[in-house]
Write a protein that holds these residues in place. Structure first.
Motif: not given
Length: 183
Positions: A1, A4, A7, A43, A71, A75
């Motif tokens: 996390m 992510w 990012l 995103f 995981t 996802l």
């Protein structure tokens, strides 16, 4: 996390430096060419305040969902939520709007964690869902059309996507069915 969310912050920094070039990855409703933005829209954000509002709930709810699901399943859950939220926005958001951000995923993870324990019939997961409801239950106001600047559509369809993911990725899926006949 953490990777992510990092990012997301990197992408928003790039967006800021580029003068908002990534904002084009938001979803503009009912334009067939915009379907390609359904996933990237989750995103991108419209500023650091927007991203900051999603960061803590995304970290907390994402960590819980990943820890409980593993995981691979996590996802799949996030992909289902992202698609449900993005397609919902594409279908019902107002004309001439541009919607982006991870809040649909936040609402979806909330719905997933809320329902998953009941679906899988695990008391520990039900209790986690209750704690999530107590801590984050007030976000449910976000599915109501109370602010034109907030995508209640993304929130609502994200929530519904999370509930659907709880059923689709259930540990109980397939149980209770008679075994397939032997060949």
């Amino acid at each position: 996390m953490i990777v992510w969310v990092s990012l997301l912050w990197i992408l928003e920094s790039i967006d800021r430096v580029s003068g908002g070039a990534l904002d084009t990855f938001g979803i503009q409703p009912r334009d067939a060419s915009e379907l390609r933005d359904v996933i990237p829209a989750a995103f991108t954000h419209f500023g650091f305040e927007h991203l900051a509002a999603n960061t803590l709930p995304l970290l907390v709810l994402g960590f819980l969902a990943a820890a409980l699901s593993g995981t691979r399943r996590f996802l799949g859950v996030v992909l289902m939520i992202t698609l449900a939220s993005g397609l919902g926005v594409w279908l019902v958001a107002p004309d001439n709007s541009n919607t982006a951000g991870a809040s649909g995923v936040v609402f979806g993870l909330f719905g997933y964690l809320l329902v998953r324990g009941f679906v899988d019939r695990r008391i520990t997961d039900v209790l986690i869902g209750v704690v999530v409801a107590v801590l984050y239950g007030s976000i449910l106001w976000g599915v109501l059309p109370t602010n034109q600047m907030v995508s209640w559509q993304g929130h609502l369809f994200g929530l519904l996507g999370g509930v659907a993911a709880a059923f689709y990725f259930s540990d109980r899926k397939g149980r209770g069915r008679p075994p397939a006949p032997a060949a």
